[in-house]
Design a protein around this motif. Structure first.
Motif, PDB file in Angstrom:
ATOM      1  N   LEU A  26       0.834  -1.208   0.000  1.00  0.00           N
ATOM      2  CA  LEU A  26       0.000   0.000   0.000  1.00  0.00           C
ATOM      3  C   LEU A  26       0.871   1.262   0.000  1.00  0.00           C
ATOM      4  CD1 LEU A  26      -3.014  -0.958   2.288  1.00  0.00           C
ATOM      5  CD2 LEU A  26      -2.905  -0.863  -0.206  1.00  0.00           C
ATOM      6  N   LEU A  27       2.034   1.186   0.619  1.00  0.00           N
ATOM      7  CA  LEU A  27       2.957   2.332   0.530  1.00  0.00           C
ATOM      8  C   LEU A  27       3.361   2.552  -0.927  1.00  0.00           C
ATOM      9  CD1 LEU A  27       5.536   2.135   3.458  1.00  0.00           C
ATOM     10  CD2 LEU A  27       3.798   3.886   3.092  1.00  0.00           C
ATOM     11  N   ASP A  28       3.553   1.445  -1.659  1.00  0.00           N
ATOM     12  CA  ASP A  28       3.884   1.565  -3.088  1.00  0.00           C
ATOM     13  C   ASP A  28       2.737   2.236  -3.837  1.00  0.00           C
ATOM     14  OD1 ASP A  28       6.383   0.447  -2.844  1.00  0.00           O
ATOM     15  OD2 ASP A  28       5.691  -1.594  -3.249  1.00  0.00           O
ATOM     16  N   ARG A  29       1.510   1.852  -3.480  1.00  0.00           N
ATOM     17  CA  ARG A  29       0.343   2.459  -4.134  1.00  0.00           C
ATOM     18  C   ARG A  29       0.311   3.973  -3.854  1.00  0.00           C
ATOM     19  NH1 ARG A  29      -5.601  -0.079  -2.969  1.00  0.00           N
ATOM     20  NH2 ARG A  29      -6.756   1.847  -3.310  1.00  0.00           N
ATOM     21  N   VAL A  30       0.640   4.359  -2.631  1.00  0.00           N
ATOM     22  CA  VAL A  30       0.669   5.778  -2.273  1.00  0.00           C
ATOM     23  C   VAL A  30       1.760   6.485  -3.069  1.00  0.00           C
ATOM     24  CG1 VAL A  30       1.097   7.416  -0.392  1.00  0.00           C
ATOM     25  CG2 VAL A  30      -0.239   5.360   0.044  1.00  0.00           C
ATOM     26  N   ALA A  31       2.943   5.866  -3.133  1.00  0.00           N
ATOM     27  CA  ALA A  31       4.077   6.483  -3.855  1.00  0.00           C
ATOM     28  C   ALA A  31       3.721   6.669  -5.323  1.00  0.00           C
ATOM     29  CB  ALA A  31       5.315   5.616  -3.709  1.00  0.00           C
ATOM     30  N   GLU A  32       3.079   5.646  -5.912  1.00  0.00           N
ATOM     31  CA  GLU A  32       2.714   5.755  -7.338  1.00  0.00           C
ATOM     32  C   GLU A  32       1.691   6.854  -7.567  1.00  0.00           C
ATOM     33  OE1 GLU A  32       1.902   1.588  -8.131  1.00  0.00           O
ATOM     34  OE2 GLU A  32       4.045   1.266  -7.693  1.00  0.00           O
ATOM     35  N   ALA A  33       0.686   6.916  -6.704  1.00  0.00           N
ATOM     36  CA  ALA A  33      -0.342   7.970  -6.862  1.00  0.00           C
ATOM     37  C   ALA A  33       0.269   9.348  -6.705  1.00  0.00           C
ATOM     38  CB  ALA A  33      -1.463   7.754  -5.839  1.00  0.00           C
ATOM     39  N   LEU A  34       1.129   9.520  -5.720  1.00  0.00           N
ATOM     40  CA  LEU A  34       1.767  10.825  -5.508  1.00  0.00           C
ATOM     41  C   LEU A  34       2.635  11.188  -6.716  1.00  0.00           C
ATOM     42  CD1 LEU A  34       2.801  10.509  -1.748  1.00  0.00           C
ATOM     43  CD2 LEU A  34       1.304  12.292  -2.673  1.00  0.00           C
ATOM     44  N   SER A  35       3.410  10.236  -7.198  1.00  0.00           N
ATOM     45  CA  SER A  35       4.300  10.513  -8.345  1.00  0.00           C
ATOM     46  C   SER A  35       3.467  10.895  -9.559  1.00  0.00           C
ATOM     47  CB  SER A  35       5.161   9.298  -8.690  1.00  0.00           C
ATOM     48  OG  SER A  35       5.853   8.884  -7.561  1.00  0.00           O
ATOM     49  N   HIS A  36       2.361  10.176  -9.746  1.00  0.00           N
ATOM     50  CA  HIS A  36       1.506  10.431 -10.921  1.00  0.00           C
ATOM     51  C   HIS A  36       0.834  11.815 -10.815  1.00  0.00           C
ATOM     52  CE1 HIS A  36      -1.280   9.728 -14.146  1.00  0.00           C
ATOM     53  NE2 HIS A  36      -2.286  10.012 -13.332  1.00  0.00           N
ATOM     54  N   VAL A  37       0.195  12.079  -9.665  1.00  0.00           N
ATOM     55  CA  VAL A  37      -0.579  13.327  -9.519  1.00  0.00           C
ATOM     56  C   VAL A  37       0.349  14.540  -9.480  1.00  0.00           C
ATOM     57  CG1 VAL A  37      -2.028  14.615  -7.877  1.00  0.00           C
ATOM     58  CG2 VAL A  37      -2.595  12.257  -8.472  1.00  0.00           C
ATOM     59  N   LEU A  38       1.513  14.392  -8.864  1.00  0.00           N
ATOM     60  CA  LEU A  38       2.415  15.549  -8.720  1.00  0.00           C
ATOM     61  C   LEU A  38       3.457  15.599  -9.843  1.00  0.00           C
ATOM     62  CD1 LEU A  38       2.914  15.300  -4.844  1.00  0.00           C
ATOM     63  CD2 LEU A  38       1.302  16.750  -6.096  1.00  0.00           C
ATOM     64  N   GLY A  39       3.386  14.652 -10.757  1.00  0.00           N
ATOM     65  CA  GLY A  39       4.422  14.556 -11.807  1.00  0.00           C
ATOM     66  C   GLY A  39       4.192  15.501 -12.967  1.00  0.00           C
TER      67      GLY A  39
END
Ligand code: PLP
Length: 383
Positions: free
Chosen positions: A370-383
């Motif tokens: 789930l931490l990976d899911r958070v990291a991916e969402a953050l990278s995507h939205v803030l990328g």
């Protein structure tokens, strides 16, 4: 039934709402009324350090609910006695007695009142950007003008100095200063980390001038920052420590733990619900789990892991990441509000810290997937 509409029709409109009706939770996941899941990185503003529905906490609540829920503070109680003992045991060595209440703002109120009594002085020095709660005393210690101004006049005698600036603080602490009240990490304003050297200087300054040092660990306490309390990483002991949020794993509770100088006379303060046996049982179970599962250390490791992943992805909108353990603030280009809604769309709940930071506070028990899911969402939205 549209529960959002039903709630909106009857509630004072004090919180800006997100368009989700949450009905269930399990560890780091929350589900809405349509069955969609979200990773909870709000955690009730830092309450759910053990996630949702921790089996040990649930068992303790069920068992205690069967035995005794409420009891006047005129009587002694087994669970209350054990919790007070445990709180003193896990607090810095010089803090020897505790008082139980129901929230963070109440813990701050108690600290302010008892510090006045202990010193015979009436004034306080706090930090700019600091947040300590919404009742009149705690609000007087809170810096943000939008929170304060509609309710003025507040309690007199509160002064503010920039955080991490010892010279500025020195200029404010006078013979009338009862206490200096600070957060070890300023949470509400966007996760600004206290400098250990500054805090050591604050400790010396308070000792020199006869003021008490009150640390507001309402948000930083119970493992969130990578140690049981953040003051352990600052290398200082306060005279009074304010606690709440994660203390009882989601049941409402606050506390102050005090040193020898704070010894109020009987009757000086009180709380009807404070220390009710049900919340005490939940708090005891929560503290056991925090210690036995080494959750503060895990918070440190998981915080480093998540922030490491995010830094490696170098999302374009991220200006700075500040964190201590799993207390994470991401400073974003152009304000936080829009990105927080996009993250919600992507299935990750986060919340604002000040106008430009996103706070990410997952449970300390969150799984690495789930931490990976958070990291991916953050990278995507803030990328
Ligand atoms: N102190 C700090 C550092 C907080 O972060 C908060 C709440 O966010 C409070 C006090 C007030 O706590 P409560 O909302 O439980 O009254």
């Amino acid at each position: 039934m549209d529960f959002a509409e039903l709630q909106r029709a009857h509630e004072l409109d004090l919180y800006p709402k997100r368009p989700v009706t949450v009905v269930r939770g399990r560890n780091a996941l929350l589900w809405d009324d349509r069955g969609r899941d979200y990773v909870d990185c709000v955690c009730g503003h830092g309450v759910a350090n053990l996630g949702h529905g921790h089996p040990r906490v649930l068992a303790a609540i069920r068992e205690q609910a069967d035995r005794l829920v409420t009891l006047s503070n005129l009587f002694f109680n087994d669970r209350r006695a054990r919790l007070l003992e445990r709180l003193v045991a896990i607090s810095p060595a010089g803090l020897v007695r505790a008082f139980l209440c129901n929230s963070g703002t109440e813990a701050v109120e108690a600290a302010l009142k008892l510090t006045r009594l202990a010193t015979g002085r009436t004034e306080f020095v706090c930090a700019t950007r600091g947040f300590h709660g919404r009742t009149m005393g705690a609000l007087s210690a809170t810096f943000k003008p939008e929170y304060r101004q509609p309710f003025e006049p507040l309690v007199p005698g509160f002064h503010f100095a920039p955080f991490n600036d010892l010279d500025a603080l020195r200029a404010q602490v006078t013979p009338a200063t009862a206490g200096v009240l600070l957060e070890p990490v300023q949470g509400e304003s966007g996760v600004h980390l206290g400098d250990p050297e500054y805090f050591r200087g604050v400790r010396r300054l308070c000792d020199e001038r006869g003021a008490l040092l009150i640390l507001d660990e309402v948000q930083t306490g119970f493992g969130r920052t990578g140690t049981m309390f953040a003051c352990e990483q600052l290398g200082i002991e306060p005279d009074v420590m304010c606690l709440a949020k994660a203390i009882a794993a989601g049941l409402p509770m606050g506390a102050i733990v005090c040193g020898e100088r704070v010894l109020p006379p009987t009757g000086a303060h009180g709380s009807t619900f404070g220390g009710n046996p049900l919340c005490c049982a939940a708090a005891l179970a929560a503290i056991d789990v925090l210690i036995e599962d080494d959750l503060p250390r895990r918070a440190r490791e998981k915080g480093d892991y998540l922030v490491g992943r995010l830094r490696a992805a170098r999302p374009a909108k991220v200006r700075e990441i500040r964190h201590l353990g799993l207390m994470i603030g991401i400073e974003v280009e152009g304000g936080a509000a829009e990105s927080i809604l996009e993250l919600l769309d992507a299935g990750v709940m986060t919340f604002a810290g000040g106008p430009t930071a996103i706070r990410v506070y997952p449970p300390l028990t969150i799984e690495y997937e789930l931490l990976d899911r958070v990291a991916e969402a953050l990278s995507h939205v803030l990328g």
